[in-house]
Design an enzyme around this catalytic site. Structure first.
Site, PDB file in Angstrom:
ATOM      1  N   ASP A   1     -44.734  16.593  11.272  1.00  0.00           N
ATOM      2  CA  ASP A   1     -44.011  15.449  11.825  1.00  0.00           C
ATOM      3  C   ASP A   1     -42.906  15.981  12.738  1.00  0.00           C
ATOM      4  OD1 ASP A   1     -42.459  13.253  12.399  1.00  0.00           O
ATOM      5  OD2 ASP A   1     -42.486  12.469  10.347  1.00  0.00           O
TER       6      ASP A   1
ATOM      7  N   TYR B   1     -39.938   1.535  24.832  1.00  0.00           N
ATOM      8  CA  TYR B   1     -40.750   2.691  25.242  1.00  0.00           C
ATOM      9  C   TYR B   1     -40.323   3.251  26.601  1.00  0.00           C
ATOM     10  CZ  TYR B   1     -45.087   5.076  26.706  1.00  0.00           C
ATOM     11  OH  TYR B   1     -46.017   5.982  27.177  1.00  0.00           O
TER      12      TYR B   1
END
Ligand code: NAD
Length: 335
Positions: free
Chosen positions: A52, A148
């Site tokens: 991760d 985003y």
């Protein structure tokens, strides 16, 4: 001479998976890093770190002993996903991006390439379907896609600061809608070419599919083979400011449906759902600077590139045992 050691983050994803294959074919030693391995076909990377990358320790492990970083990992998806998950996307990508920049700087990597997006461009320049192509300098003053796009724009600035203040050679590439085989085609994160291919693969000749919006919104679409070649050319170019990477072949979404239908050999009826998100009204890439810097630009026409893409997606949704993970090739004529 030992092969150059490079890192591709997001190597379990669509573009990263293709990029790893391309770089290994060019003779690089590649470490892939992602929270998952590729879903379609095995990776060509010599080493693959499943981690991760929101965790700074994972970024440090990924960058260790690396000369060039291609940072593609991101929490992203099509317009439905990015408009519904702004907090999650902005948080996850901010953590990954800062972690990777820091780790690259600390490891003394030579070059760092960041995959930005056409979503950084201001809304007010994209309100007409017949839009003027977007030039790199149009990004400021800013009014990007919420979440985003804003996060990508911030990371672009971070790359600029790390280059000017800390001597990290950075590259910033603004992708415009990438499509091709081995990409997500269902589950909510897929983009228009993949979603439309899936829908058409699942109907009979003469059947009906749902199209988001009135279908008159415009975009340009780049085949993933052009994308990975462009990434590598930009890395080698020495050019540190943001650069568009896309085609300037603008089509409406309705035309995209017709092109996929032709590839499928089916007649398709469109049912428009105007309640669904459609993103900006018009978007196209201005490739003037790309041509100046590289003497090259993406060259696979949508009509050619969509054929292997459609065939691959059709094989996934109506599986034949031998076709399930096969990667169709473009004909030599197409490239
Ligand atoms: P993708 O979703 O297929 O790949 C992204 C990868 O990042 C995934 O494999 C995912 O598992 C990985 N990732 C996400 N969170 C992670 C985490 N916390 N730790 C480790 N890995 C994590 O997307 P893609 O289409 O291959 O896009 C690659 C890059 O290009 C992204 O940065 C994206 O924003 C950018 N981009 C893509 C397009 C496009 O049309 N595909 C357009 C503009 C920009």
């Amino acid at each position: 001479m030992a092969a150059k050691r490079v890192l591709v983050t997001g190597a379990g994803g669509f573009i990263g998976h293709h990029l790893v294959s391309y770089l290994t074919r060019q003779g690089y030693w590649v470490r892939g890093a992602d929270q998952k391995r590729p879903e379609y076909g095995d990776t060509a990377a010599q080493e693959f770190l499943v981690a991760d990358l929101r965790d700074p320790a994972a970024c440090t492990a990924a960058a260790e002993g690396i000369e060039d970083v291609y940072h593609l990992a991101a929490d992203m998806g099509g317009i439905g996903y990015i408009t519904a998950q702004r907090a999650t996307i902005a948080r996850n990508n901010t953590l990954m991006n800062i972690g990777m920049l820091e780790a690259a700087q600390a490891a003394g990597v030579h070059r760092f390439l960041f995959s930005s997006s056409a979503c950084v461009y201001p809304h007010h320049l994209q309100t007409d379907a017949d839009v003027s192509p977007l030039r790199e300098d149009d990004a400021w003053p800013a009014q990007p896609e919420e979440g985003y796009g804003l996060e990508k724009l911030f990371m672009e600035k971070l790359c600029e600061y790390y280059a000017s203040d800390l001597d990290l050679a950075t590259r910033v590439v603004r992708f415009h809608n990438v499509y091709g085989p081995l990409g997500t085609y269902d589950g909510g994160r897929e983009k228009a070419p993949a979603a439309i291919s899936r829908k058409i693969a699942l109907i009979e000749d003469g059947g009906e599919i749902e199209v988001w919006g009135d279908g008159e919104q415009t975009r340009s679409f780049m085949h993933v083979d052009d994308c990975v070649e462009g990434i590598c050319r930009i890395m080698e170019s020495g050019y540190g400011k943001p650069l568009n990477l896309g085609t300037d072949e603008m089509v409406t979404v309705n035309e995209l449906v017709d092109i996929v239908a032709a590839a499928a050999g089916k007649r398709v009826r469109k049912r428009h759902d105007r309640t669904k998100p459609q993103g900006v009204r018009g978007r196209n890439s201005d490739n003037t600077r790309l041509r100046e810097i590289l003497g090259w630009e993406p060259r696979i026409m949508l009509r050619e590139g969509i054929v292997p893409t459609y065939r691959w997606i059709a094989a996934q949704v109506t599986p034949q045992p031998a076709e399930r993970v096969a990667e169709p090739q473009l004909s030599p004529m197409a490239v």
